[in-house]
Design a protein around this motif. Structure first.
Motif, mmCIF file in Angstrom:
data_model
loop_
_atom_site.group_PDB
_atom_site.id
_atom_site.type_symbol
_atom_site.label_atom_id
_atom_site.label_comp_id
_atom_site.label_asym_id
_atom_site.label_seq_id
_atom_site.Cartn_x
_atom_site.Cartn_y
_atom_site.Cartn_z
ATOM 1 N N TYR A 10 -18.876 -8.557 0.438
ATOM 2 C CA TYR A 10 -18.470 -8.191 1.783
ATOM 3 C C TYR A 10 -17.883 -6.791 1.723
ATOM 4 O O TYR A 10 -16.883 -6.567 1.056
ATOM 5 C CB TYR A 10 -17.387 -9.131 2.339
ATOM 6 N N ARG A 12 -16.570 -3.346 4.163
ATOM 7 C CA ARG A 12 -15.801 -3.257 5.402
ATOM 8 C C ARG A 12 -16.684 -3.448 6.631
ATOM 9 O O ARG A 12 -16.304 -4.108 7.579
ATOM 10 C CB ARG A 12 -15.078 -1.932 5.483
ATOM 11 N N ASP A 15 -17.571 -7.086 6.913
ATOM 12 C CA ASP A 15 -16.410 -7.886 7.294
ATOM 13 C C ASP A 15 -16.168 -7.799 8.787
ATOM 14 O O ASP A 15 -15.829 -8.794 9.427
ATOM 15 C CB ASP A 15 -15.162 -7.406 6.541
ATOM 16 N N ALA A 18 -18.629 -10.054 10.432
ATOM 17 C CA ALA A 18 -18.329 -11.466 10.172
ATOM 18 C C ALA A 18 -17.133 -11.947 10.990
ATOM 19 O O ALA A 18 -17.111 -13.090 11.449
ATOM 20 C CB ALA A 18 -18.062 -11.677 8.677
ATOM 21 N N LYS A 40 -12.422 -12.165 4.782
ATOM 22 C CA LYS A 40 -12.956 -11.145 5.685
ATOM 23 C C LYS A 40 -11.948 -10.699 6.741
ATOM 24 O O LYS A 40 -12.090 -9.649 7.337
ATOM 25 C CB LYS A 40 -14.237 -11.627 6.346
#
Length: 149
Positions: A10, A12, A15, A18, A40
């Motif tokens: 993951y 940035r 994230d 997500a 996240k």
């Protein structure tokens, strides 16, 4: 910051996407699953900033802003003075000089044509003289005694 989990990486950017589409329907299956799903949300963590640091940053911002503002004003004054100097200068008479140049160019072309005509006239005169000398030498034949007629 990249966190490695069982399902992948993951970053940035990933994230943020997500967090915008959270999986609220499935429960945590294990500790690593909970870690992966909750990690996240690190993008929302912002460390506490001390007031002294914020004051120092604000002070620096003010100093830099005032310096830049003074510099902008000085540049504007300089520009304004240059514009005013230009308004005081006499206007050059480009039209008169352009006309003069045009007339001189025409005169030059005319003189070149006259020179070419004179050169051709000189060539014709030389050729005529050469033909006449040729005729004279053909008309004169030597006597058997070595004298000319």
């Amino acid at each position: 910051a990249v966190v490695s989990t069982q399902s992948g990486h993951y970053g940035r950017g990933g994230d943020r996407e997500a967090v915008q589409r959270p999986d609220c329907n499935s429960p945590f299956e294990s500790f690593p699953d909970a870690f992966r799903k909750l990690m996240k949300y690190h993008i929302f963590f912002e460390p506490d900033t001390k007031d002294s640091y914020l004051k120092r940053v604000d002070k620096l911002h003010e100093e830099i802003s005032s310096k830049l503002e003074k510099r902008k004003e000085n540049l504007f004054k300089k520009y304004h003075s240059r514009v005013m100097e230009d308004t005081v200068r006499p206007i050059p008479r480009y039209t008169e000089s352009a006309i003069t140049v045009s007339m001189l160019q025409r005169r030059l072309v005319h003189e070149k044509e006259q020179l070419q005509e004179l050169k051709e006239e000189v060539k014709r005169a030389k050729a005529a003289k050469a033909r006449e000398e040729q005729r004279e030498t053909e008309n004169v034949s030597p006597n058997p005694e070595g004298e000319f007629d």
